[in-house]
Design a protein around this motif. Structure first.
Motif, PDB file in Angstrom:
ATOM      1  N   LEU A 185      19.021 -38.840   6.484  1.00 11.77           N
ATOM      2  CA  LEU A 185      18.762 -40.289   6.355  1.00 11.77           C
ATOM      3  C   LEU A 185      19.132 -40.829   4.982  1.00 11.77           C
ATOM      4  O   LEU A 185      19.720 -41.905   4.866  1.00 11.77           O
ATOM      5  CB  LEU A 185      17.273 -40.560   6.593  1.00 11.77           C
ATOM      6  N   SER A 190      21.383 -41.955  10.565  1.00  9.30           N
ATOM      7  CA  SER A 190      20.671 -42.961  11.369  1.00  9.30           C
ATOM      8  C   SER A 190      19.331 -42.419  11.834  1.00  9.30           C
ATOM      9  O   SER A 190      19.207 -41.232  12.140  1.00  9.30           O
ATOM     10  CB  SER A 190      21.491 -43.321  12.608  1.00  9.30           C
ATOM     11  N   HIS A 191      18.357 -43.310  11.893  1.00 13.47           N
ATOM     12  CA  HIS A 191      17.127 -42.954  12.598  1.00 13.47           C
ATOM     13  C   HIS A 191      17.536 -42.498  13.994  1.00 13.47           C
ATOM     14  O   HIS A 191      18.432 -43.071  14.604  1.00 13.47           O
ATOM     15  CB  HIS A 191      16.213 -44.178  12.744  1.00 13.47           C
ATOM     16  N   GLY A 192      16.878 -41.469  14.464  1.00 15.14           N
ATOM     17  CA  GLY A 192      17.059 -41.087  15.867  1.00 15.14           C
ATOM     18  C   GLY A 192      18.223 -40.173  16.163  1.00 15.14           C
ATOM     19  O   GLY A 192      18.345 -39.679  17.281  1.00 15.14           O
ATOM     20  N   GLU A 358      25.226 -44.719  14.065  1.00 17.39           N
ATOM     21  CA  GLU A 358      25.221 -44.336  12.641  1.00 17.39           C
ATOM     22  C   GLU A 358      26.490 -44.852  11.950  1.00 17.39           C
ATOM     23  O   GLU A 358      26.436 -45.417  10.850  1.00 17.39           O
ATOM     24  CB  GLU A 358      25.118 -42.808  12.524  1.00 17.39           C
ATOM     25  N   GLU A 369      16.016 -49.991  12.310  1.00 16.61           N
ATOM     26  CA  GLU A 369      14.773 -49.249  12.521  1.00 16.61           C
ATOM     27  C   GLU A 369      14.950 -48.335  13.739  1.00 16.61           C
ATOM     28  O   GLU A 369      15.786 -48.589  14.609  1.00 16.61           O
ATOM     29  CB  GLU A 369      13.607 -50.216  12.787  1.00 16.61           C
ATOM     30  N   ASP A 370      14.086 -47.311  13.820  1.00 15.95           N
ATOM     31  CA  ASP A 370      14.156 -46.350  14.928  1.00 15.95           C
ATOM     32  C   ASP A 370      14.048 -47.053  16.286  1.00 15.95           C
ATOM     33  O   ASP A 370      14.751 -46.717  17.242  1.00 15.95           O
ATOM     34  CB  ASP A 370      13.027 -45.320  14.757  1.00 15.95           C
ATOM     35  N   GLU A 371      13.176 -48.063  16.349  1.00 18.89           N
ATOM     36  CA  GLU A 371      12.926 -48.750  17.623  1.00 18.89           C
ATOM     37  C   GLU A 371      14.215 -49.388  18.172  1.00 18.89           C
ATOM     38  O   GLU A 371      14.486 -49.347  19.377  1.00 18.89           O
ATOM     39  CB  GLU A 371      11.855 -49.818  17.400  1.00 18.89           C
ATOM     40  N   VAL A 373      17.265 -48.382  17.578  1.00 19.80           N
ATOM     41  CA  VAL A 373      18.130 -47.293  18.054  1.00 19.80           C
ATOM     42  C   VAL A 373      17.695 -46.875  19.462  1.00 19.80           C
ATOM     43  O   VAL A 373      18.516 -46.752  20.374  1.00 19.80           O
ATOM     44  CB  VAL A 373      18.055 -46.084  17.078  1.00 19.80           C
ATOM     45  N   GLN A 374      16.383 -46.689  19.620  1.00 14.79           N
ATOM     46  CA  GLN A 374      15.858 -46.224  20.915  1.00 14.79           C
ATOM     47  C   GLN A 374      16.166 -47.213  22.040  1.00 14.79           C
ATOM     48  O   GLN A 374      16.572 -46.833  23.130  1.00 14.79           O
ATOM     49  CB  GLN A 374      14.337 -46.014  20.856  1.00 14.79           C
TER      50      GLN A 374
END
Ligand SMILES: NC(=O)C1=CN([C@@H]2O[C@H](COP(=O)(O)OP(=O)(O)OC[C@H]3O[C@@H](n4cnc5c(N)ncnc54)[C@H](O)[C@@H]3O)[C@@H](O)[C@H]2O)C=CC1
Ligand SMILES: O=C(O)CCC(=O)C(=O)O
Length: 421
Positions: A185, A190-192, A358, A369-371, A373-374
């Protein structure tokens, strides 16, 4: 293409069998023989020899490869594996599967893949760093953020991506985070990304379970491989209330019908995804695949489900987290037995999808944020699963052929528009 050809191909190489399905997909979609001639092999294949100073002061020469399948859609993209059994044919086939994955998820890439013949489990950190940097120096002319973007695969990780990014940045004399994905990171990762492959497999399992009327809570799951893909997947399944009853690594498998303590295993596994060596009572990888379960996830290496054992698989759903774990003949047997097989080019596409995120973040210099990405990953994969499932139903073809039909289209069209065929 006739069934006879498929049957003859059981002992064929990964490349031969990939060509068989690509040909079948192009024929079904009505593309010409020239399109197949273009797509049947990578456009470029570079073999490099990398001299590395070992800790005992000797010099060892390692062989590495980078294959670039087709860059009509955009730069090529795909991981690098460090494994003693890497060979040219495998790397070529892996680059073709990357093209298909990018087509299936609709990413602006073609497929690439790299590998080095080595056993990182037998190497020191210093030797691994020198090998990673040496490989980048050897392939630097044909890779780059707008040419070909590597990533992690078997026995490579975020630390190796960091060394490679640093080496590339030194060669180019400017910081180049977009050269490679799967970075830590703090270096523009990237997150995730670390959990992305397993996240994608989880989404496919959820969708497949709905189609088969299987409740995930309480479902019995076996996962072959306990590395990046397999261990995160076991955790996600466990947290979703499923019962993970078997896992394995390169040294053997553990099986417990009442369910395994996944958190304990995660705590004990080493950085190469090894954990079974801590147990006295193990079974073989092949025995594990044949145990009774609802969902089977091969998440290790290729050619694990073959015509020899496909009849013995008890699972109703097989989701291929690994690249190439099921041969063509075994695909046919499982499909005839009404096992829902979610093919690698769909099931394992979560990794490259978040790698794309990424790269986009590196290019814009703005991080999500991770959210976010998800949410984006889920939307893309559910849509891809539905498209392929529908293609399989309407065209009456197995899920692998349906996935190839969806995955090959954009690359074929782009090649035609560019005037290459
Ligand atoms: N890491 C990623 O982002 C992606 C990985 N994949 C595929 O998933 C599979 C696993 O990759 P990772 O989890 O990343 O690798 P990894 O290096 O993190 O873990 C590999 C696992 O497979 C086991 N293994 C190695 N040789 C084996 C053998 N001969 N028999 C049984 N198990 C063996 C290892 O012990 C380890 O548990 C590969 O086929 C890879 O190409 C696919 C898409 C993306
Ligand atoms: O993340 C990527 O770019 C590639 C991942 C990969 O090598 C694969 O999907 O097999």
């Amino acid at each position: 293409m006739s069934t006879t050809i498929k049957e003859e191909k059981e002992t064929a190489s990964l490349l031969d069998s990939t060509q068989v399905v690509i040909k079948e997909a192009l024929d079904k979609l009505g593309y010409s023989e020239e399109v197949f001639e273009l797509l049947k092999e990578p456009l470029r294949m570079l073999t490099v020899r990398i001299p590395i100073k070992m800790d005992d002061n000797s010099t060892k020469i390692f062989t590495g490869y980078r294959a670039q399948h087709n860059d009509a859609v955009g730069p090529t993209k795909g991981g690098i594996r460090f494994h003693p059994e890497v060979d040219e044919e495998e790397v070529k086939a892996l680059s073709m599967w990357m093209s298909l994955k990018c087509g299936i998820v609709n990413l602006p890439y073609g497929g690439g893949k790299g590998g080095i013949i080595c056993d990182p489990r037998q190497m020191s950190i210093g030797e691994l760093e020198r090998l990673s940097r040496g490989y980048v120096r050897a392939i630097s002319q044909i890779v780059g953020p707008t040419k070909d973007i590597p990533a992690p695969d078997v026995y490579t990780n975020s630390q190796i991506m960091a060394w490679m990014m640093d080496e590339y940045s030194r060669i180019r004399e400017h910081d180049s985070p977009g050269f490679i994905t799967g970075k830590p990171l703090v270096l523009g990762g990237s997150h995730g990304r670390e959990k992305a492959t397993a996240q994608g497999v989880t989404i496919c399992i959820e969708e497949a379970a709905k189609r088969k009327g299987i409740e995930l809570k309480g479902a019995r799951i076996i996962v072959q491989g306990f590395g990046n893909a397999g261990s995160f997947l076991a955790k996600f399944m466990h947290d979703a209330g499923a019962k993970v009853i078997g896992i394995s690594d390169a040294y053997g498998a553990i099986y417990k019908p009442e369910g395994l303590d996944i958190d304990y295993l995660l705590d004990k596994r080493d950085s190469f995804g090894t954990v079974t060596t801590l147990f006295d009572h193990t079974i073989t990888n092949q025995e594990l695949l044949e145990q009774d379960c609802d969902i089977l996830v091969p998440a290790a290496i290729s050619n694990q489900i073959t015509k020899e054992n496909a009849h013995l698989i008890k699972a109703q759903i097989v989701v291929e987290a690994a690249n190439g774990p099921t041969t063509l003949e075994a695909t046919k047997i499982l499909t005839e037995r009404k096992v829902l097989l979610v093919p690698d080019v769909l099931a394992s596409s979560g990794g490259v999808t978040v790698s794309y995120f990424e790269w986009v973040q590196n290019n814009q210099g703005y991080y999500w944020e991770d959210e976010e990405v998800q949410t984006k990953l889920k939307a893309l994969l559910v849509n891809s699963f539905n498209q392929i499932y529908e293609m399989s139903e309407t065209r009456k073809v197995d899920m692998r052929l349906a996935a190839y039909m969806v995955g090959v289209r954009k690359m074929a069209e782009a090649s035609i528009f560019r005037g290459w065929v």
